[in-house]
Scaffold this active site. Sequence first.
Site, short mmCIF file in Angstrom:
data_model
loop_
_atom_site.label_atom_id
_atom_site.label_comp_id
_atom_site.label_asym_id
_atom_site.label_seq_id
_atom_site.Cartn_x
_atom_site.Cartn_y
_atom_site.Cartn_z
N THR A 108 7.68 -44.75 51.03
CA THR A 108 7.86 -43.78 49.96
C THR A 108 6.69 -43.84 48.99
O THR A 108 5.69 -44.51 49.22
CB THR A 108 9.20 -44.03 49.24
OG1 THR A 108 9.43 -43.00 48.29
CG2 THR A 108 9.22 -45.38 48.53
N GLU A 136 12.92 -49.86 53.23
CA GLU A 136 12.01 -48.95 52.53
C GLU A 136 11.04 -49.76 51.68
O GLU A 136 11.44 -50.72 51.02
CB GLU A 136 12.80 -48.00 51.62
CG GLU A 136 11.89 -47.08 50.80
CD GLU A 136 12.66 -46.23 49.81
OE1 GLU A 136 13.32 -45.28 50.26
OE2 GLU A 136 12.62 -46.53 48.60
#
Length: 283
Positions: free
Chosen positions: A47, A16
Amino acid sequence: MKIAEILKKKRTLSFEVFPPKPEVPMDAVANTLNKLSRFAPDFISCTYGAGGSQRGRNLELCATVKNIGQIFVPHFTCIGSSREDVIKVIGGFMDLGAENLLALRGDYPPGWEGTKGDFSHADELLVFIGKEFPQLSLCAAAYPEKHLTAPSFESDIACLKNKQDCGASFFITQLCHNNAALEQFLEKARKAGVSAPVIAGIMPILSREPVIRMTLSNGCSIPAELAEIMGKYDKDPEGFAKAGMEFTAALIHDFQKLDIAGLHLYTMNKWEALTTILQSAGF
């Protein structure tokens, strides 16, 4: 390629990343991903910043991931989003070539008591996206130690099953530092009818304060081994980082013995420590 199809063939490794501040270019993120490419990640989730900040750069981040040849999985939260917003933003991801999306409710910004949008929970968002963009493979979040707002562990497992029924084809867990807790969660989820693959989310243990902050905000526990590290190296950042990386590598090793579909590591946009951890874990 759809992640759900990859998961039918292998256990995945993924990372991520989050977008930098508006005035900062994407070069550092690209460098991190280029350095981590040696581990051949199956996908990269993209994100926002803390508390939903830098949401506007999410598309730019996805483009950066795509440009270096990796599969990107955008995060999308329903916080403050109308149906029109969802169609517009996800349409942008689709134009970029998205085949996967992580659909979330998202954390409430300070002072908010609701989403202030057309959707209150992730299950509603999943249904809407599934109807508007049926070609997408949808992912949802799982909470190995119960969501903070869930009245019970059983009710949270029921919510997980509902997300599957609403269109989630795989799950990524929130961070978890506890092997026994993850094992118990997986057993209960399977008994409740959750058949979709579950990828375990791991936050590398590098410094003391982020561990405390993320643990409090996500409701996960600190096992005895980690608590011992936090106490022993309270005034020794370098010692803490070394012991924390060893703890993370051991956790990865233990997680791989469980019924997980993959490992998803939160890079915090740093490649050096993660490289050490993964090598120590046998990658």
